[in-house]
Design an enzyme around this catalytic site. Structure first.
Site, PDB file in Angstrom:
ATOM      1  N   GLU A 106       0.807  -1.183  -0.022  1.00 30.82           N
ATOM      2  CA  GLU A 106      -0.203   0.012  -0.075  1.00 30.82           C
ATOM      3  C   GLU A 106       0.710   1.260  -0.011  1.00 30.82           C
ATOM      4  O   GLU A 106       1.755   1.585   0.835  1.00 30.82           O
ATOM      5  CB  GLU A 106      -0.871  -0.048   1.382  1.00 30.82           C
ATOM      6  CG  GLU A 106      -1.838  -1.152   1.402  1.00 30.82           C
ATOM      7  CD  GLU A 106      -2.886  -1.209   0.668  1.00 30.82           C
ATOM      8  OE1 GLU A 106      -3.338  -0.164  -0.190  1.00 30.82           O
ATOM      9  OE2 GLU A 106      -4.011  -1.871   0.590  1.00 30.82           O
ATOM     10  N   GLU A 139       2.657  13.376  -4.769  1.00 27.76           N
ATOM     11  CA  GLU A 139       1.840  13.403  -3.452  1.00 27.76           C
ATOM     12  C   GLU A 139       2.508  14.607  -2.670  1.00 27.76           C
ATOM     13  O   GLU A 139       3.377  14.812  -2.307  1.00 27.76           O
ATOM     14  CB  GLU A 139       1.873  12.301  -2.804  1.00 27.76           C
ATOM     15  CG  GLU A 139       1.082  11.775  -1.534  1.00 27.76           C
ATOM     16  CD  GLU A 139       1.626  10.626  -0.987  1.00 27.76           C
ATOM     17  OE1 GLU A 139       0.668   9.913  -0.199  1.00 27.76           O
ATOM     18  OE2 GLU A 139       2.947  10.324  -0.796  1.00 27.76           O
ATOM     19  N   CYS A 155      -2.985   9.014   3.126  1.00 25.84           N
ATOM     20  CA  CYS A 155      -2.658   8.449   2.097  1.00 25.84           C
ATOM     21  C   CYS A 155      -3.922   8.855   1.038  1.00 25.84           C
ATOM     22  O   CYS A 155      -3.844   8.922  -0.269  1.00 25.84           O
ATOM     23  CB  CYS A 155      -2.252   6.974   1.833  1.00 25.84           C
ATOM     24  SG  CYS A 155      -3.707   5.940   2.777  1.00 25.84           S
TER      25      CYS A 155
HETATM   26  P1  NDP Z   1       8.368   5.313   4.228  1.00 22.16           P
HETATM   27  O1  NDP Z   1       8.255   4.711   2.783  1.00 22.16           O
HETATM   28  O2  NDP Z   1       9.455   6.271   4.372  1.00 22.16           O
HETATM   29  O3  NDP Z   1       8.470   4.408   5.264  1.00 22.16           O
HETATM   30  C1  NDP Z   1       7.583   3.345   5.606  1.00 22.16           C
HETATM   31  C2  NDP Z   1       8.331   2.281   6.373  1.00 22.16           C
HETATM   32  O4  NDP Z   1       9.406   1.614   5.652  1.00 22.16           O
HETATM   33  C3  NDP Z   1       8.897   2.760   7.502  1.00 22.16           C
HETATM   34  O5  NDP Z   1       8.781   2.054   8.628  1.00 22.16           O
HETATM   35  C4  NDP Z   1      10.399   2.895   7.179  1.00 22.16           C
HETATM   36  O6  NDP Z   1      11.127   3.039   8.432  1.00 22.16           O
HETATM   37  C5  NDP Z   1      10.373   1.591   6.607  1.00 22.16           C
HETATM   38  N1  NDP Z   1      11.722   1.463   5.538  1.00 22.16           N
HETATM   39  C6  NDP Z   1      12.408   2.460   5.175  1.00 22.16           C
HETATM   40  N2  NDP Z   1      13.481   1.761   4.165  1.00 22.16           N
HETATM   41  C7  NDP Z   1      13.026   0.567   4.162  1.00 22.16           C
HETATM   42  C8  NDP Z   1      13.566  -0.690   3.391  1.00 22.16           C
HETATM   43  N3  NDP Z   1      14.519  -0.451   2.382  1.00 22.16           N
HETATM   44  N4  NDP Z   1      12.988  -1.987   3.337  1.00 22.16           N
HETATM   45  C9  NDP Z   1      11.992  -2.218   4.434  1.00 22.16           C
HETATM   46  N5  NDP Z   1      11.506  -0.968   4.868  1.00 22.16           N
HETATM   47  C10 NDP Z   1      12.019   0.190   4.996  1.00 22.16           C
HETATM   48  O7  NDP Z   1       6.831   6.094   4.323  1.00 22.16           O
HETATM   49  P2  NDP Z   1       6.732   7.096   5.478  1.00 22.16           P
HETATM   50  O8  NDP Z   1       6.765   6.747   6.770  1.00 22.16           O
HETATM   51  O9  NDP Z   1       7.209   8.408   5.065  1.00 22.16           O
HETATM   52  O10 NDP Z   1       5.154   7.408   5.183  1.00 22.16           O
HETATM   53  C11 NDP Z   1       4.439   8.113   4.378  1.00 22.16           C
HETATM   54  C12 NDP Z   1       3.953   7.476   3.173  1.00 22.16           C
HETATM   55  O11 NDP Z   1       3.017   6.324   3.117  1.00 22.16           O
HETATM   56  C13 NDP Z   1       3.084   8.413   2.040  1.00 22.16           C
HETATM   57  O12 NDP Z   1       3.590   8.196   0.819  1.00 22.16           O
HETATM   58  C14 NDP Z   1       1.668   7.873   2.377  1.00 22.16           C
HETATM   59  O13 NDP Z   1       0.957   7.888   1.029  1.00 22.16           O
HETATM   60  C15 NDP Z   1       2.056   6.370   2.360  1.00 22.16           C
HETATM   61  N6  NDP Z   1       0.857   5.802   3.121  1.00 22.16           N
HETATM   62  C16 NDP Z   1       0.152   4.991   2.086  1.00 22.16           C
HETATM   63  C17 NDP Z   1      -1.075   4.460   2.652  1.00 22.16           C
HETATM   64  C18 NDP Z   1      -1.837   3.372   2.120  1.00 22.16           C
HETATM   65  O14 NDP Z   1      -2.729   2.519   2.495  1.00 22.16           O
HETATM   66  N7  NDP Z   1      -1.730   3.111   0.494  1.00 22.16           N
HETATM   67  C19 NDP Z   1      -1.586   4.575   4.204  1.00 22.16           C
HETATM   68  C20 NDP Z   1      -0.702   5.519   4.934  1.00 22.16           C
HETATM   69  C21 NDP Z   1       0.506   6.003   4.278  1.00 22.16           C
HETATM   70  P3  NDP Z   1      11.866   4.298   8.963  1.00 22.16           P
HETATM   71  O15 NDP Z   1      10.733   5.131   9.074  1.00 22.16           O
HETATM   72  O16 NDP Z   1      12.432   3.893  10.218  1.00 22.16           O
HETATM   73  O17 NDP Z   1      12.804   4.800   7.977  1.00 22.16           O
END
Ligand code: NDP
Length: 503
Positions: free
Chosen positions: A253, A385, A287
């Protein structure tokens, strides 16, 4: 037990086999309240061995959980729902302090956790496969739904509780165990949330903290069987690439860039209120936030006037005060958002209201609710976005144009239309290429209906029957109770069925 003392108690821990344990890692991240910059605590960057320890405990717990009856699992998930209710006030306060959203938004998010848990408690035991008409007489053919095993759930910062529950409730109902990797920014409140799973066996739901490396380990480890990821597109793509090595099942997602169409028949006051909510809820960090407004020229000016009025009513401040909108989550997110806003203005967009930081609130990452007009279809702001409190408005001449522009996007999460004309509503539902379409009802979710997107917004579905299916394998069983001989296709092949006899 105050929220502030909980931040201190949980700092530097991870949640393994039913308890919070201090991480042995030297590396950690400070956590700050985005409304005033005060340090709340710190989050450990868990060691590789600690993530392994958690995955091993998850494997053991999953076997016992799946061996239980479906009714037992249902009763336990209801119990988790009741536990959420019991500690709702402290959970809500911690989320508001750590992430910035208003207390009311935090409390609502917690209520949605409870409904999702209760929903999947029942749906999980409703059916576990089906009987298939046998292909051979006298046999019994059926499918069995089986869990994936150990599911890694990787989460973003904006809805740490409800996104966890949507996925964990379905995963647990399907018989899996769960290892959660929250965003660094919302790890302490997630660690607190782990306590609602106390009634489950140790190891069934656990939490590891840290940065991308910890998420990467969950994805690439041979000890996890499936990944459910919610977050940004680049990280989602990295997860999919890593899963490709072993064809590990994944639910992705990612981002949205939802259009919001307003047609002349819309009740404009209601549409403007709905628009303000869809654009500014959680400071636009949803999102499914409305991020692109396509407003019919006949009602454009009046709609803009009403939306500016609505934006002007929004009270901005600390989420623990009587306000409607809190700060953005951190400096990095605010800088990114301000860059998008500045480029839109450079490209000719007109700021109708907002457009800067509110005065006298420099300690937090606050932004004014902003309405832009004169936004043209090719502008960057309509294609990226923005994930901030902004409503960019593009004037359109027809529904055809609005739908074409709505579809002119690499994203396909949700879409909104305000109209009282049934033909327009039906066209929007049928022609917009997204996972969800809301007609006069922005931002609604329903535990019983699937949530998810198309294109770069992701693959697979959460919630609804589809959301349970995401966490299950389907196995086909074919049983011949009499062990009969199948001469119609076994050896030796009959001469009269061979090539010579038939050519
Ligand atoms: P990120 O993609 O930056 O991070 C998401 C998660 O992935 C965090 O826990 C992050 O850790 C982790 N992560 C980072 N690098 C890796 C990797 N290489 N492998 C595995 N995991 C990793 O997203 P954000 O936290 O900035 O969230 C915002 C985004 O989420 C927006 O784009 C929003 O649209 C989307 N979103 C989508 C939804 C949906 O249902 N479609 C719902 C809610 C949000 P860390 O933070 O510790 O770096």
């Amino acid at each position: 037990m105050s929220a502030t003392s909980e931040f201190t108690r949980l700092s530097g821990t991870f949640f393994v086999a039913g308890s919070h344990k201090p991480s042995a890692s030297d590396a950690s991240y400070p956590i700050h309240d985005p409304s005033n910059g005060a340090q709340l605590g710190h989050v450990a960057d868990c060691l590789t061995e600690e993530v392994d320890e958690v995955l091993d405990a998850a494997r053991a717990a999953q076997r016992d959980w799946w061996a239980e009856s479906a009714l037992y699992r249902a009763e336990k998930l209801h119990e988790v729902g009741r536990a959420v209710k019991e500690i709702k006030p402290v959970l809500a306060e911690m989320l508001t302090r750590e992430m910035g959203k208003t207390y009311k938004e935090s409390a609502d998010e917690i209520d949605w956790c409870i409904t999702a848990l209760d929903y999947y408690a029942e749906v999980g035991r409703h059916e576990m496969g089906n009987v298939v008409g046998p292909a051979t007489k006298g046999q019994f053919h059926y499918t069995i739904k089986e869990p994936m095993g150990v599911v890694g759930i990787i989460l973003p910062f904006n809805f740490p509780y409800v996104l966890l529950c949507w996925e964990a409730a379905a995963a647990l109902a399907a018989g899996n165990s769960v290892v959660v990797k929250p965003s660094e920014l919302t790890s302490l409140c997630t660690l607190k949330f782990m306590e609602v799973f106390d009634c489950l066996a140790p190891g069934l739901v656990q939490c590891v903290t840290g940065g991308g490396r910890v998420g990467q380990q969950l994805v690439s480890s041979a000890k996890s069987d499936m990944i459910a990821f919610t977050g940004s597109v680049p990280t989602g793509q990295a997860v999919v690439r890593a899963c490709a090595d072993t064809f590990k099942p994944h639910l992705i997602e990612t981002s949205g860039n939802d259009p919001f169409i307003v047609m002349p028949s819309a009740p404009l006051r209601v549409a403007a209120r709905g628009a303000a909510f869809a654009a500014f809820l959680n400071a636009g960090q949803v999102c499914t936030s409305a991020e692109r407004f396509y407003v019919h020229e006949d009602v454009h000016d009046e709609f803009v006037r009403l939306l500016v009025e609505e934006a002007g009513r929004i009270r901005v401040g600390s989420g623990l005060d009587d306000v409607d909108m809190g700060p953005m989550v951190n400096q990095r997110e605010r800088d990114r958002y301000e860059g998008i806003l500045a480029r839109a203005v450079e490209q000719g967009a007109v700021v109708e209201c907002g457009g800067s930081r509110p005065g006298g609130m420099d300690a937090g990452f606050f932004e004014e609710p902003t309405v832009l007009t004169n936004v043209l279809p090719d502008m960057e702001i309509l294609h990226d976005e923005s994930f901030g409190p902004i409503a960019p408005i593009c004037k359109v001449r027809s529904l055809d144009e609005a739908i074409a522009l709505a579809n002119d996007s690499t994203f396909g999460l949700g879409a909104n239309i305000y109209t009282m004309r049934l033909d327009e509503a039906m066209r929007a539902v049928n022609e917009i290429e997204t996972g969800m379409v809301w007609v006069n009802a922005p931002l609604l979710d329903n535990d019983a209906g699937p949530f998810g997107g198309r294109k770069l917004s992701g693959t697979g579905r959460q919630l609804g029957a589809e959301g349970l299916e995401s966490f299950r394998h389907t196995k086909l069983a074919m049983i011949d109770p009499t062990a009969s001989e199948h001469d119609f296709w076994w050896f030796p092949f009959a001469t009269e069925e061979g090539y010579r006899a038939n050519s």
